[in-house]
Design an enzyme around this catalytic site. Structure first.
Site, PDB file in Angstrom:
ATOM      1  N   ARG A 108       0.922  -1.059   0.223  1.00 28.26           N
ATOM      2  CA  ARG A 108       0.249  -0.257   0.049  1.00 28.26           C
ATOM      3  C   ARG A 108       0.809   1.624  -0.087  1.00 28.26           C
ATOM      4  NH1 ARG A 108      -3.422  -2.574   3.141  1.00 28.26           N
ATOM      5  NH2 ARG A 108      -5.118  -3.681   1.656  1.00 28.26           N
ATOM      6  N   LYS A 130       3.132  11.453 -12.000  1.00 24.68           N
ATOM      7  CA  LYS A 130       2.544  10.554 -12.784  1.00 24.68           C
ATOM      8  C   LYS A 130       3.117   9.497 -13.009  1.00 24.68           C
ATOM      9  CE  LYS A 130      -1.110  13.537 -15.711  1.00 24.68           C
ATOM     10  NZ  LYS A 130      -1.086  13.242 -17.345  1.00 24.68           N
ATOM     11  N   GLU A 172      10.769  16.315 -26.298  1.00 21.10           N
ATOM     12  CA  GLU A 172       9.827  17.114 -24.592  1.00 21.10           C
ATOM     13  C   GLU A 172      10.215  18.209 -24.214  1.00 21.10           C
ATOM     14  OE1 GLU A 172       6.626  15.918 -23.833  1.00 21.10           O
ATOM     15  OE2 GLU A 172       7.035  13.382 -23.704  1.00 21.10           O
ATOM     16  N   LYS A 214       8.183  22.331 -16.077  1.00 23.89           N
ATOM     17  CA  LYS A 214       7.602  21.263 -16.688  1.00 23.89           C
ATOM     18  C   LYS A 214       6.713  21.333 -14.341  1.00 23.89           C
ATOM     19  CE  LYS A 214       6.197  16.924 -15.878  1.00 23.89           C
ATOM     20  NZ  LYS A 214       5.662  15.169 -16.863  1.00 23.89           N
ATOM     21  N   GLU A 224      -4.465  18.168 -13.018  1.00 28.71           N
ATOM     22  CA  GLU A 224      -4.898  18.115 -14.491  1.00 28.71           C
ATOM     23  C   GLU A 224      -6.172  18.595 -14.882  1.00 28.71           C
ATOM     24  OE1 GLU A 224      -3.027  15.588 -16.878  1.00 28.71           O
ATOM     25  OE2 GLU A 224      -4.392  15.688 -18.695  1.00 28.71           O
ATOM     26  N   ARG A 228      -2.386  21.678 -16.774  1.00 27.36           N
ATOM     27  CA  ARG A 228      -1.535  21.022 -16.423  1.00 27.36           C
ATOM     28  C   ARG A 228      -1.973  20.021 -18.502  1.00 27.36           C
ATOM     29  NH1 ARG A 228       0.948  16.178 -12.472  1.00 27.36           N
ATOM     30  NH2 ARG A 228       2.149  14.812 -14.280  1.00 27.36           N
ATOM     31  N   ASN A 232       0.052  17.902 -22.631  1.00 27.83           N
ATOM     32  CA  ASN A 232      -0.212  16.560 -23.572  1.00 27.83           C
ATOM     33  C   ASN A 232      -0.225  17.399 -24.564  1.00 27.83           C
ATOM     34  OD1 ASN A 232      -1.083  15.064 -21.205  1.00 27.83           O
ATOM     35  ND2 ASN A 232      -3.270  15.899 -20.814  1.00 27.83           N
ATOM     36  N   HIS A 235       0.304  14.600 -27.689  1.00 29.27           N
ATOM     37  CA  HIS A 235       0.496  13.761 -27.274  1.00 29.27           C
ATOM     38  C   HIS A 235      -1.115  12.353 -27.041  1.00 29.27           C
ATOM     39  CE1 HIS A 235       4.047  14.623 -24.933  1.00 29.27           C
ATOM     40  NE2 HIS A 235       4.277  13.456 -24.208  1.00 29.27           N
ATOM     41  N   HIS A 239       0.145   8.742 -28.348  1.00 25.51           N
ATOM     42  CA  HIS A 239       0.143   7.958 -27.326  1.00 25.51           C
ATOM     43  C   HIS A 239      -0.772   6.749 -28.251  1.00 25.51           C
ATOM     44  CE1 HIS A 239       0.487   9.694 -23.165  1.00 25.51           C
ATOM     45  NE2 HIS A 239       1.918   9.164 -23.798  1.00 25.51           N
ATOM     46  N   HIS A 249       8.732   6.866 -27.716  1.00 27.75           N
ATOM     47  CA  HIS A 249       8.419   8.061 -27.129  1.00 27.75           C
ATOM     48  C   HIS A 249       8.741   9.630 -27.940  1.00 27.75           C
ATOM     49  CE1 HIS A 249       5.151   9.840 -24.699  1.00 27.75           C
ATOM     50  NE2 HIS A 249       6.806  10.693 -24.449  1.00 27.75           N
TER      51      HIS A 249
HETATM   52  N1  LIG Z   1       5.222  10.256 -15.575  1.00 24.28           N
HETATM   53  C1  LIG Z   1       5.744  11.181 -17.043  1.00 24.28           C
HETATM   54  O1  LIG Z   1       5.182  12.436 -16.436  1.00 24.28           O
HETATM   55  C2  LIG Z   1       6.203  10.886 -18.256  1.00 24.28           C
HETATM   56  C3  LIG Z   1       5.981  11.901 -19.046  1.00 24.28           C
HETATM   57  C4  LIG Z   1       7.435  12.276 -20.149  1.00 24.28           C
HETATM   58  C5  LIG Z   1       7.322  10.168 -21.020  1.00 24.28           C
HETATM   59  N2  LIG Z   1       6.740  10.097 -20.294  1.00 24.28           N
HETATM   60  C6  LIG Z   1       7.145   8.153 -19.764  1.00 24.28           C
HETATM   61  O2  LIG Z   1       8.401   7.795 -20.384  1.00 24.28           O
HETATM   62  C7  LIG Z   1       9.121   6.725 -21.204  1.00 24.28           C
HETATM   63  C8  LIG Z   1      10.224   7.461 -22.651  1.00 24.28           C
HETATM   64  O3  LIG Z   1      10.934   7.487 -21.495  1.00 24.28           O
HETATM   65  P1  LIG Z   1      12.821   7.296 -22.322  1.00 24.28           P
HETATM   66  O4  LIG Z   1      12.689   7.970 -23.114  1.00 24.28           O
HETATM   67  O5  LIG Z   1      13.341   7.727 -20.970  1.00 24.28           O
HETATM   68  O6  LIG Z   1      12.611   5.897 -22.223  1.00 24.28           O
HETATM   69  P2  LIG Z   1      13.511   4.286 -22.012  1.00 24.28           P
HETATM   70  O7  LIG Z   1      12.769   4.570 -20.056  1.00 24.28           O
HETATM   71  O8  LIG Z   1      12.609   3.064 -22.436  1.00 24.28           O
HETATM   72  O9  LIG Z   1      15.147   4.688 -22.118  1.00 24.28           O
HETATM   73  C9  LIG Z   1      15.303   4.734 -23.841  1.00 24.28           C
HETATM   74  C10 LIG Z   1      16.659   4.001 -23.579  1.00 24.28           C
HETATM   75  O10 LIG Z   1      18.116   4.738 -22.885  1.00 24.28           O
HETATM   76  C11 LIG Z   1      18.051   3.946 -22.495  1.00 24.28           C
HETATM   77  N3  LIG Z   1      18.773   4.451 -21.322  1.00 24.28           N
HETATM   78  C12 LIG Z   1      18.570   5.163 -20.572  1.00 24.28           C
HETATM   79  N4  LIG Z   1      19.636   6.192 -20.004  1.00 24.28           N
HETATM   80  C13 LIG Z   1      20.721   5.418 -19.887  1.00 24.28           C
HETATM   81  C14 LIG Z   1      21.903   6.153 -20.391  1.00 24.28           C
HETATM   82  N5  LIG Z   1      22.722   6.954 -19.800  1.00 24.28           N
HETATM   83  N6  LIG Z   1      23.031   5.735 -20.851  1.00 24.28           N
HETATM   84  C15 LIG Z   1      23.036   4.894 -22.208  1.00 24.28           C
HETATM   85  N7  LIG Z   1      21.379   4.234 -22.570  1.00 24.28           N
HETATM   86  C16 LIG Z   1      20.477   4.910 -21.582  1.00 24.28           C
HETATM   87  C17 LIG Z   1      17.127   2.660 -21.730  1.00 24.28           C
HETATM   88  O11 LIG Z   1      18.146   1.551 -21.310  1.00 24.28           O
HETATM   89  C18 LIG Z   1      16.147   2.904 -23.022  1.00 24.28           C
HETATM   90  O12 LIG Z   1      16.960   1.520 -23.592  1.00 24.28           O
HETATM   91  C19 LIG Z   1       7.859   6.656 -22.222  1.00 24.28           C
HETATM   92  O13 LIG Z   1       7.263   5.066 -20.837  1.00 24.28           O
HETATM   93  C20 LIG Z   1       6.915   7.491 -21.569  1.00 24.28           C
HETATM   94  O14 LIG Z   1       4.776   7.493 -21.273  1.00 24.28           O
HETATM   95  C21 LIG Z   1       6.028   9.779 -18.639  1.00 24.28           C
END
Ligand SMILES: NC(=O)c1ccc[n+]([C@@H]2O[C@H](COP(=O)([O-])OP(=O)(O)OC[C@H]3O[C@@H](n4cnc5c(N)ncnc54)[C@H](O)[C@@H]3O)[C@@H](O)[C@H]2O)c1
Length: 345
Positions: A108, A130, A172, A214, A224, A228, A232, A235, A239, A249
């Site tokens: 929890r 989020k 982003e 952000k 949101e 906020r 999007n 997105h 998405h 992404h």
């Molecule tokens: N919660 C939120 O508000 C929010 C906002 C934007 C995106 N997201 C989410 O974030 C995700 C995308 O994030 P992402 O682009 O980081 O993807 P990811 O976590 O898949 O990372 C991308 C790749 O980079 C590699 N990587 C990360 N850091 C590294 C480093 N320092 N050196 C070498 N390799 C590295 C990872 O292993 C992976 O293969 C999506 O799922 C998206 O929905 C969430």
């Protein structure tokens, strides 16, 4: 180390900017600490992680799901994690989204912190509270709103980041600029990606700027209800195409921003000149601006969007660069912009 304290209505988050591994031990009791990371990060940072209990997940969006969350929860049980344990998500947005989700539901809820390692996670995914996982092709269908205790942003990690992931991070950063700050947008226009990679001060100031956009928006409107929603931009369509076509992404959001900017030219008075500025900036950061997809397939996914009410969708449009608006748009207009995007070659 620089520290910024961000207040949200449901709690506060400390943001640290500086060397993460130096800071970790002073922030938590390492005997009751568990780090969740992906296999790429654990391979690259094996030495720094030696002394910690690490739970590894497979890298990639396709593993941001309930099955991975269950595996992580089983590992936590086997390793004896209790309600006083502290969990750190060390990785890109997939790791931070999944860690925040697991920490919010494990027994929890236990405390957690983030060390984002991708540019995208540093400027966006790690902040705002989020968390969640995908369900099949549907992005972030299950999740929680819950903040970490702290986030450490350490640009040192960027030295191992692959080129494509730099571009994804800039998707982003560009989104933050286009919805918030024309000056910030113009600044991005004046530099090349290679300059950001080479000049630490330049990338550090870009990260700071994006983080402050952000956190500013999400702390004003945590759940949101209004402002906020601006985050999007790109997105809604992004998405819908991301998992269906196995896009990163950043690439999905880039294509989504072009589609939603096309809609803005028809419905919000965005000028052709501003539309082209956005396209050119995305291309400069090696991001895609068009994509050939099956409109019917994407339409089915779009119809599950949380922002649809009746035959309208609440969507972010641009009046100009830096001047967004939230509008209820008939679904048929959204479909037209999908068709236009396919033709935008
Ligand atoms: N919660 C939120 O508000 C929010 C906002 C934007 C995106 N997201 C989410 O974030 C995700 C995308 O994030 P992402 O682009 O980081 O993807 P990811 O976590 O898949 O990372 C991308 C790749 O980079 C590699 N990587 C990360 N850091 C590294 C480093 N320092 N050196 C070498 N390799 C590295 C990872 O292993 C992976 O293969 C999506 O799922 C998206 O929905 C969430």
């Amino acid at each position: 180390m620089e520290k910024i304290h961000i207040r949200y209505s449901s709690g506060a988050v400390d943001h640290y900017f500086g060397p993460a591994f130096d800071r970790l031990l002073s922030l938590c009791d390492w005997e009751n600490l568990f780090i969740i990371t992906d296999k790429n990060i654990s391979r690259l940072y094996r030495k720094q992680l030696e002394r910690y209990r690490v739970i590894e997940i497979e890298p990639g969006e396709m593993f941001k799901n309930q099955q991975t969350a269950d595996k992580v929860i089983l590992s936590l049980i086997e390793l004896g994690a209790d309600r006083q344990s502290f969990i750190i998500g060390l990785g890109g947005g997939v790791v931070t989204d999944l860690t925040g989700y697991v920490a919010s539901i494990y027994k929890r809820g236990v405390k957690f912190g983030f060390v984002p390692t991708s540019l995208l996670a540093m400027v966006d995914a790690a902040m705002g509270g989020k968390n969640g996982v995908d369900v099949g092709l549907y992005k972030n269908m299950v999740g929680t709103f819950r903040h970490p205790d702290w986030i450490i942003i350490d640009p040192f990690f960027l030295h191992t980041l692959p080129d494509e992931e730099w571009s994804n991070g800039f998707a982003e950063i560009i989104k933050h600029a286009v919805i918030h700050d024309e000056f910030h947008f113009a600044e991005l226009e004046s530099f090349e990606l290679t300059e950001f990679k080479k000049q630490k001060d330049l990338i550090n100031s870009m990260i700071h700027r994006s983080v402050s956009i952000k956190t500013g928006i999400t702390s004003n409107d945590e759940f949101e209800k209004g402002e906020r929603k601006l985050l999007n931009f790109g997105h809604t369509i992004g998405h819908a195409i991301e998992n269906k076509y196995n896009l990163s992404h950043g690439h999905a959001i880039s294509i989504g921003m072009v589609a939603e900017a096309l809609l803005s030219t028809r419905m919000a008075g965005l000028s052709q000149q501003d539309f082209e500025r956005l396209e050119q900036l995305l291309e400069k950061f090696n991001l895609p601006v068009n994509f050939n997809f099956d409109v019917d397939d994407i339409w089915k996914l779009l119809l599950a969007d949380k922002k649809i009410e009746g035959d309208e969708i609440s969507i972010v449009l641009l009046k100009s660069i830096g001047e967004p608006m939230i509008r209820n748009v008939p679904l048929r207009e959204l479909r037209t912009s999908l068709q236009q995007l396919n033709a935008n070659k």
